[in-house]
Write a protein that holds these residues in place. Structure first.
Motif, PDB file in Angstrom:
ATOM      1  N   UNK A  12     -16.750  10.738   3.334  1.00 47.02           N
ATOM      2  CA  UNK A  12     -17.592  10.428   4.434  1.00 47.02           C
ATOM      3  C   UNK A  12     -17.969   9.311   4.720  1.00 47.02           C
ATOM      4  N   UNK A  13     -17.544   8.403   4.292  1.00 45.62           N
ATOM      5  CA  UNK A  13     -17.576   7.013   4.279  1.00 45.62           C
ATOM      6  C   UNK A  13     -16.026   6.556   5.231  1.00 45.62           C
ATOM      7  N   UNK A  14     -15.025   7.316   4.736  1.00 49.39           N
ATOM      8  CA  UNK A  14     -14.097   6.875   5.505  1.00 49.39           C
ATOM      9  C   UNK A  14     -14.098   7.196   7.123  1.00 49.39           C
ATOM     10  N   UNK A  15     -14.736   7.798   6.660  1.00 52.53           N
ATOM     11  CA  UNK A  15     -14.816   8.878   9.045  1.00 52.53           C
ATOM     12  C   UNK A  15     -15.267   8.016   9.531  1.00 52.53           C
ATOM     13  N   UNK A  16     -16.624   7.678   9.312  1.00 51.08           N
ATOM     14  CA  UNK A  16     -17.655   6.525   9.830  1.00 51.08           C
ATOM     15  C   UNK A  16     -16.928   5.592   9.355  1.00 51.08           C
ATOM     16  N   UNK A  17     -16.352   5.175   8.724  1.00 55.28           N
ATOM     17  CA  UNK A  17     -15.081   3.730   9.793  1.00 55.28           C
ATOM     18  C   UNK A  17     -14.255   3.966   9.879  1.00 55.28           C
ATOM     19  N   UNK A  18     -13.989   5.401  10.612  1.00 54.92           N
ATOM     20  CA  UNK A  18     -12.340   4.871  11.186  1.00 54.92           C
ATOM     21  C   UNK A  18     -13.234   5.275  12.367  1.00 54.92           C
ATOM     22  N   UNK A  19     -14.326   6.208  12.395  1.00 51.10           N
ATOM     23  CA  UNK A  19     -15.413   6.294  13.515  1.00 51.10           C
ATOM     24  C   UNK A  19     -15.729   4.560  14.143  1.00 51.10           C
ATOM     25  N   UNK A  20     -15.967   3.515  13.869  1.00 52.69           N
ATOM     26  CA  UNK A  20     -16.090   2.364  13.983  1.00 52.69           C
ATOM     27  C   UNK A  20     -14.821   1.731  14.072  1.00 52.69           C
ATOM     28  N   UNK A  21     -13.798   2.038  13.553  1.00 49.52           N
ATOM     29  CA  UNK A  21     -12.596   1.092  13.793  1.00 49.52           C
ATOM     30  C   UNK A  21     -12.117   2.212  15.552  1.00 49.52           C
ATOM     31  N   UNK A  22     -12.162   3.814  15.284  1.00 47.70           N
ATOM     32  CA  UNK A  22     -11.554   3.892  17.393  1.00 47.70           C
ATOM     33  C   UNK A  22     -12.879   3.628  18.516  1.00 47.70           C
ATOM     34  N   UNK A  23     -13.930   2.545  17.862  1.00 44.05           N
ATOM     35  CA  UNK A  23     -15.118   2.496  18.900  1.00 44.05           C
ATOM     36  C   UNK A  23     -14.240   0.862  19.478  1.00 44.05           C
ATOM     37  N   UNK A  24     -14.315   0.740  17.791  1.00 41.43           N
ATOM     38  CA  UNK A  24     -13.520  -1.119  18.313  1.00 41.43           C
ATOM     39  C   UNK A  24     -12.470  -1.018  19.077  1.00 41.43           C
ATOM     40  N   UNK A  62     -13.062  -6.395  11.098  1.00 44.91           N
ATOM     41  CA  UNK A  62     -13.656  -5.803  10.171  1.00 44.91           C
ATOM     42  C   UNK A  62     -13.612  -4.245   9.928  1.00 44.91           C
ATOM     43  N   UNK A  63     -13.306  -3.558  11.435  1.00 47.15           N
ATOM     44  CA  UNK A  63     -12.842  -1.741  10.768  1.00 47.15           C
ATOM     45  C   UNK A  63     -11.961  -2.349   9.983  1.00 47.15           C
ATOM     46  N   UNK A  64     -10.464  -2.897  10.546  1.00 43.67           N
ATOM     47  CA  UNK A  64      -9.567  -2.359  10.253  1.00 43.67           C
ATOM     48  C   UNK A  64     -10.098  -2.936   8.735  1.00 43.67           C
ATOM     49  N   UNK A  65     -10.390  -3.627   8.401  1.00 38.99           N
ATOM     50  CA  UNK A  65     -10.379  -4.316   6.835  1.00 38.99           C
ATOM     51  C   UNK A  65     -11.363  -2.656   6.064  1.00 38.99           C
ATOM     52  N   UNK A  66     -12.383  -2.112   6.486  1.00 33.92           N
ATOM     53  CA  UNK A  66     -13.080  -1.178   6.508  1.00 33.92           C
ATOM     54  C   UNK A  66     -12.204   0.043   5.865  1.00 33.92           C
ATOM     55  N   UNK A  67     -11.207   0.400   6.748  1.00 38.14           N
ATOM     56  CA  UNK A  67     -10.472   1.459   6.635  1.00 38.14           C
ATOM     57  C   UNK A  67      -9.846   1.185   5.383  1.00 38.14           C
ATOM     58  N   UNK A  68      -9.329  -0.008   5.783  1.00 38.24           N
ATOM     59  CA  UNK A  68      -8.440  -0.703   4.733  1.00 38.24           C
ATOM     60  C   UNK A  68      -8.116  -0.004   3.374  1.00 38.24           C
ATOM     61  N   UNK A  69     -10.027  -0.630   3.135  1.00 38.11           N
ATOM     62  CA  UNK A  69      -9.958  -0.500   1.628  1.00 38.11           C
ATOM     63  C   UNK A  69     -10.723   1.005   1.433  1.00 38.11           C
ATOM     64  N   UNK A  70     -11.187   1.847   2.538  1.00 34.62           N
ATOM     65  CA  UNK A  70     -11.758   3.656   1.413  1.00 34.62           C
ATOM     66  C   UNK A  70      -9.691   3.628   1.407  1.00 34.62           C
ATOM     67  N   UNK A  71      -9.002   3.773   2.185  1.00 37.01           N
ATOM     68  CA  UNK A  71      -7.588   4.380   1.959  1.00 37.01           C
ATOM     69  C   UNK A  71      -7.322   3.925   0.824  1.00 37.01           C
ATOM     70  N   UNK A  72      -7.731   2.473   0.334  1.00 39.17           N
ATOM     71  CA  UNK A  72      -7.592   2.258  -1.188  1.00 39.17           C
ATOM     72  C   UNK A  72      -8.542   2.935  -2.505  1.00 39.17           C
ATOM     73  N   UNK A  73      -9.236   3.095  -1.609  1.00 41.29           N
ATOM     74  CA  UNK A  73     -10.484   4.243  -2.893  1.00 41.29           C
ATOM     75  C   UNK A  73      -9.831   5.079  -2.910  1.00 41.29           C
ATOM     76  N   UNK A  74      -9.435   6.062  -1.853  1.00 44.98           N
ATOM     77  CA  UNK A  74      -8.738   7.393  -1.518  1.00 44.98           C
ATOM     78  C   UNK A  74      -7.459   7.611  -2.747  1.00 44.98           C
ATOM     79  N   UNK A  75      -7.033   6.152  -2.646  1.00 47.93           N
ATOM     80  CA  UNK A  75      -5.791   6.758  -3.045  1.00 47.93           C
ATOM     81  C   UNK A  75      -6.571   5.897  -5.305  1.00 47.93           C
ATOM     82  N   UNK A  76      -7.238   5.995  -5.295  1.00 47.58           N
ATOM     83  CA  UNK A  76      -6.836   5.577  -6.516  1.00 47.58           C
ATOM     84  C   UNK A  76      -7.977   6.692  -7.647  1.00 47.58           C
TER      85      UNK A  76
END
Length: 105
Positions: A9-21, A41-55
């Motif tokens: 859910x968080x990744x989808x919201x972050x990716x949506x914000x990245x897409x809008x930017x 910041x949108x790039x940074x947030x998506x990167x962080x969430x990718x790492x959370x998913x990998x973890x």
């Protein structure tokens, strides 16, 4: 809701914000500081969430590898855009474009 579901859910919201930017920056110069400041910041947030998913322990090894590669790519783009936003115009000036020479062929 499981940890995975929450992260999705968080990744989808972050990716949506990245897409809008990204869409808002579509027609601006690659070295525009305001555009870079919008998207970094949108790039940074998506990167962080990718790492959370990998973890997550339940993430398969091949998905971890893909997520970490995606995170590195998004972090790199965040770095580039943060430098542009801070006024380093040389970073994004050519964005991989080949210089056009006048005359001749």
């Amino acid at each position: 809701m499981t940890d995975l579901q929450q992260l999705v859910v968080q990744w989808q919201a972050a990716y949506r914000a990245y897409t809008e930017a990204h869409e808002a920056n579509r027609y601006v110069a690659a070295d525009d500081p305001a555009a870079a400041a919008r998207i970094a910041p949108a790039y940074r947030r998506v990167a962080w969430l990718w790492r959370q998913l990998a973890a997550l322990e339940s993430t398969p090894w091949w998905a971890k590898a893909a997520a970490l590669h995606a995170a590195e790519t998004f972090d790199h783009q965040a770095d580039v855009n943060e430098r542009i936003a801070s006024g380093d115009r040389a970073v994004g000036a050519h964005h991989g474009q080949v210089p056009v020479e006048s005359g001749g062929q």
